[in-house]
Structures are given as structure tokens and as C-alpha cells.
Motif scaffolding. Sequence first.
Motif, PDB file in Angstrom:
ATOM      1  N   ASP A  93       0.769  -1.276   0.035  1.00  6.79           N
ATOM      2  CA  ASP A  93      -0.015   0.178   0.022  1.00  6.79           C
ATOM      3  C   ASP A  93       0.850   1.371  -0.138  1.00  6.79           C
ATOM      4  OD1 ASP A  93      -2.465  -1.312   2.289  1.00  6.79           O
ATOM      5  OD2 ASP A  93      -2.177  -1.977   0.147  1.00  6.79           O
ATOM      6  N   PHE A  94       1.998   1.388   0.841  1.00  9.71           N
ATOM      7  CA  PHE A  94       2.894   2.261   0.958  1.00  9.71           C
ATOM      8  C   PHE A  94       3.564   2.528  -0.547  1.00  9.71           C
ATOM      9  CE2 PHE A  94       6.527   4.912   2.110  1.00  9.71           C
ATOM     10  CZ  PHE A  94       7.529   4.314   1.776  1.00  9.71           C
ATOM     11  N   VAL A  95       3.859   1.584  -1.146  1.00 12.94           N
ATOM     12  CA  VAL A  95       4.481   1.944  -2.294  1.00 12.94           C
ATOM     13  C   VAL A  95       3.417   2.175  -3.406  1.00 12.94           C
ATOM     14  CG1 VAL A  95       5.983   0.626  -4.519  1.00 12.94           C
ATOM     15  CG2 VAL A  95       6.120   0.366  -1.869  1.00 12.94           C
ATOM     16  N   ARG A  96       2.107   1.814  -3.506  1.00 17.88           N
ATOM     17  CA  ARG A  96       1.270   1.934  -4.572  1.00 17.88           C
ATOM     18  C   ARG A  96       0.838   3.529  -4.306  1.00 17.88           C
ATOM     19  NH1 ARG A  96      -2.597  -0.871  -2.577  1.00 17.88           N
ATOM     20  NH2 ARG A  96      -1.863  -2.661  -3.593  1.00 17.88           N
ATOM     21  N   ARG A  97       0.920   3.819  -2.933  1.00 15.46           N
ATOM     22  CA  ARG A  97       0.388   5.392  -2.831  1.00 15.46           C
ATOM     23  C   ARG A  97       1.526   6.538  -3.485  1.00 15.46           C
ATOM     24  NH1 ARG A  97      -1.238   3.598   2.309  1.00 15.46           N
ATOM     25  NH2 ARG A  97       0.892   4.084   3.252  1.00 15.46           N
ATOM     26  N   ILE A  98       2.796   5.996  -3.494  1.00 19.31           N
ATOM     27  CA  ILE A  98       3.727   6.821  -3.971  1.00 19.31           C
ATOM     28  C   ILE A  98       3.635   6.702  -5.547  1.00 19.31           C
ATOM     29  CG2 ILE A  98       6.510   6.759  -4.250  1.00 19.31           C
ATOM     30  CD1 ILE A  98       6.733   6.353  -1.314  1.00 19.31           C
ATOM     31  N   VAL A  99       3.728   5.454  -5.962  1.00 18.07           N
ATOM     32  CA  VAL A  99       3.313   5.131  -7.435  1.00 18.07           C
ATOM     33  C   VAL A  99       2.300   6.149  -7.933  1.00 18.07           C
ATOM     34  CG1 VAL A  99       2.682   3.554  -9.062  1.00 18.07           C
ATOM     35  CG2 VAL A  99       4.459   2.834  -7.673  1.00 18.07           C
ATOM     36  N   GLU A 100       1.149   6.285  -7.370  1.00 14.83           N
ATOM     37  CA  GLU A 100       0.055   6.885  -7.728  1.00 14.83           C
ATOM     38  C   GLU A 100       0.123   8.604  -7.681  1.00 14.83           C
ATOM     39  OE1 GLU A 100      -3.142   3.101  -6.870  1.00 14.83           O
ATOM     40  OE2 GLU A 100      -2.960   5.197  -5.575  1.00 14.83           O
ATOM     41  N   ARG A 101       0.715   8.818  -6.680  1.00 11.73           N
ATOM     42  CA  ARG A 101       0.957  10.324  -6.455  1.00 11.73           C
ATOM     43  C   ARG A 101       2.254  10.836  -7.386  1.00 11.73           C
ATOM     44  NH1 ARG A 101      -0.087  13.501  -1.678  1.00 11.73           N
ATOM     45  NH2 ARG A 101      -1.603  12.652  -0.308  1.00 11.73           N
ATOM     46  N   LEU A 102       3.057  10.158  -7.636  1.00  7.43           N
ATOM     47  CA  LEU A 102       4.389  10.358  -8.558  1.00  7.43           C
ATOM     48  C   LEU A 102       4.060  10.048  -9.737  1.00  7.43           C
ATOM     49  CD1 LEU A 102       7.278  10.069  -6.007  1.00  7.43           C
ATOM     50  CD2 LEU A 102       6.051  12.145  -6.384  1.00  7.43           C
ATOM     51  N   GLU A 103       3.053   9.287 -10.137  1.00  6.44           N
ATOM     52  CA  GLU A 103       2.971   8.721 -11.748  1.00  6.44           C
ATOM     53  C   GLU A 103       4.198   8.095 -12.283  1.00  6.44           C
ATOM     54  OE1 GLU A 103       1.228  12.162 -13.419  1.00  6.44           O
ATOM     55  OE2 GLU A 103      -0.750  11.732 -12.645  1.00  6.44           O
ATOM     56  N   ILE A 104       4.777   7.303 -11.503  1.00 12.59           N
ATOM     57  CA  ILE A 104       5.957   6.564 -11.901  1.00 12.59           C
ATOM     58  C   ILE A 104       5.679   5.133 -11.501  1.00 12.59           C
ATOM     59  CG2 ILE A 104       7.627   8.439 -11.277  1.00 12.59           C
ATOM     60  CD1 ILE A 104       8.225   7.084  -8.630  1.00 12.59           C
ATOM     61  N   ASP A 105       6.513   4.143 -12.148  1.00 16.13           N
ATOM     62  CA  ASP A 105       6.401   2.700 -11.746  1.00 16.13           C
ATOM     63  C   ASP A 105       7.835   2.096 -11.215  1.00 16.13           C
ATOM     64  OD1 ASP A 105       6.419   1.179 -14.992  1.00 16.13           O
ATOM     65  OD2 ASP A 105       7.762   2.781 -13.971  1.00 16.13           O
TER      66      ASP A 105
END
Length: 324
Positions: A93-105
Motif C-alpha cells: 500500500d505504501f509503495v502504491r500510494r507513491i506510484v499513484e502520487r508521483l505517476e512513476i512505476d
Amino acid sequence: RNKPAARAAQLRARIDDANYRYHVLDDPDIPDAEYDKLMRELEALEAEHPELATPDSPTQRVGNAPSSAFATVLHEIPMLSLANAFTDGEVEDFVRRIVERLEIDAPLFSVEPKFDGLAISLRYEDGVFVRGATRGDGARGEDVTANLRTIKAIPLKLRGNDWPAVLEVRGEVYMPRAGFEAYNEKARASDGKIKPLVNPRNAAAGSLRQLDPRITAQRPLAFYAYALGVVEGGKLPDSHSAMLKKLREWGFPVSPLVDTARGAAGCLAYYARIGAQRDALPFDIDGVVYKLDDFAGQRELGFVGRTPRWAIAHKFPAQEQQTR
Ligand SMILES: Cc1c[n+]2nc(N)[nH]c2nc1OC(C)C
């Protein structure tokens, strides 16, 4: 005439280098006996020429004036607290939130052991150690400079010359298990004169909060750097991992277990790797820390209160505390 000063400068350079190799590179190049001989020669020289004993001399680590109380230090940049994750799902969940906010994978993380010691902040001005404080409540801590000076892993002056004019380094003071065991061995044989320590974490906290630095100097404390506070007058690298490399160059110990990992899978693999060697480590850890490596991404994500959105602590199950 100025031969003593030249000889003192030569001794200090040699001693500082030996300390750097021992505490930062973990690759000592002279035996302890020779190191002690160099220190004794420098102490004798400074006794004859007191003007040579400047505060950043390696002989000036142990003060002899106990303080009556600790002054309060305001942390200009608050010392952060980390959110905790206990399950793989919480890490995902922690990583997914970052992926979604920064739009990076597959974001790159700096991955590090979480040391079970005492968080402290060290301040250097023009490369010289001027003040050290405990975390306290994150905004205010206790000035324990005199005690921190007794820890050989903490540099009294920085190596090289590309450091910022003002540099605050944050990290953990901890007591290695071997030092803890040896201290308690001595305590048990001391006929009640020396009280045994309960566990390394409490021992580190208690040792740092001694009013008399001569007592702190008797305790086997160590230090690992892991973050920055105030930085003025200098350019910093653009990632956490590059910053840790600079801290090593300047003379700070950084755990050799620090690595980088990609995405949640990389973080969880690191957690498993460190978990497998946890009992064999020379110090206590209570988890690992994942930090987004890119500083620009950290700035974009910001904080929730005093907790960064770009870092999390992934805890291990509590270790049975050996009772002594
Ligand atoms: C509180 C804390 C604790 N630790 N421990 C490590 N290894 N890194 C680290 N970073 C921290 O805070 C930073 C996110 C600034």
C-alpha cells in the motif's frame, strides 16, 4: 620552535585516518597498541604545548566537568518519526500510494536496517563538531554534546573540504551486543560495584544521558548516520543513496547493510534478507526502513504531520529480550 606543532599535526592526521579506517571503512590499518602509542605521544606533546590541544584534537574527547543538567536544543528541522508497516500488504500500500502520487512505476528505494538505539542530531560548523542533541519530542531535545564527543565513531572534524558550512547529520547511537555482553561480564564480576545493563537499547539511552562524560566514555557506544537536518552553504546530491556516500567520505559511519531496491518486491526481498541474518548481526535492529531515494520525489510527497509520506519502517516481530 614550531617542530612540536608540525609533529602534533602529523600525529593528528595519522590518528584521524586510523579512526576513519576503523569506524567508517571497517578496515583498520594499525593495531590498537600502535594507535594507543600515537595517542600517548600526542597527549604528551599537548601537555607541554597546551595551545595545540584544540577542541577537534582526538585527545579532547572526554571532558572532565560533569554538567548539572542538560540544556534544551531546538531542532530547527524537526526530527521525524516513521510510520510503521507490519505486513507485506501494508508495504505494498505504501509503495502504491507513491506510484499513484508521483505517476512513476517501480520507484527506487534506499533500504536500511532500523537500529534499536537512540536517535540523535549532530551539528558541524565549518567542518567541526559543535553540538549534539537527543531527539527528545522531535522538536526539542537535550544537549548531550560532551557525551557524544566520547564516541569514537562520531567525527570531531570532517574529512575533505566539500562539506556545507553548516551540516546537521542525524543517526542512531547504539550499543553493539559484544560491548553490551562484555560490560555485563565486568559488572557481574564487580561485586555489585557496577550495575549490569538490562538491554543494549536502554544501555545506550542511559549512557548518553549521564551527566558525567567520564562515565559515558566507559560505555561501548557506536553510531550510524542515516539522514540530514539543517544544511547551509553547500550543494547536496539529488538522492538519499548518493548523500549517504558523501557522509561516508566526510567521516561518518554508514551501515554496510544499506542498499537500494526497486518497488515493493525489492523492499520485501530486502526485509527477508535482513530478517534472515538478524540474529547474527552485531547490533539489535527492530526492522528495516524504506525511503524513496530521489530527493525531488521526497519533496513532492511531503509529510503528514511529522511523518514523511516517502519513508516507512517495516518492523520485525519483537525479539525475546534475553533477561539478565
Ligand atoms: C526516524 C528514522 C530512523 N531511521 N533509521 C534508518 N536506518 N533510517 C532512518 N530514517 C529516519 O527518519 C528519516 C526518514 C529522516
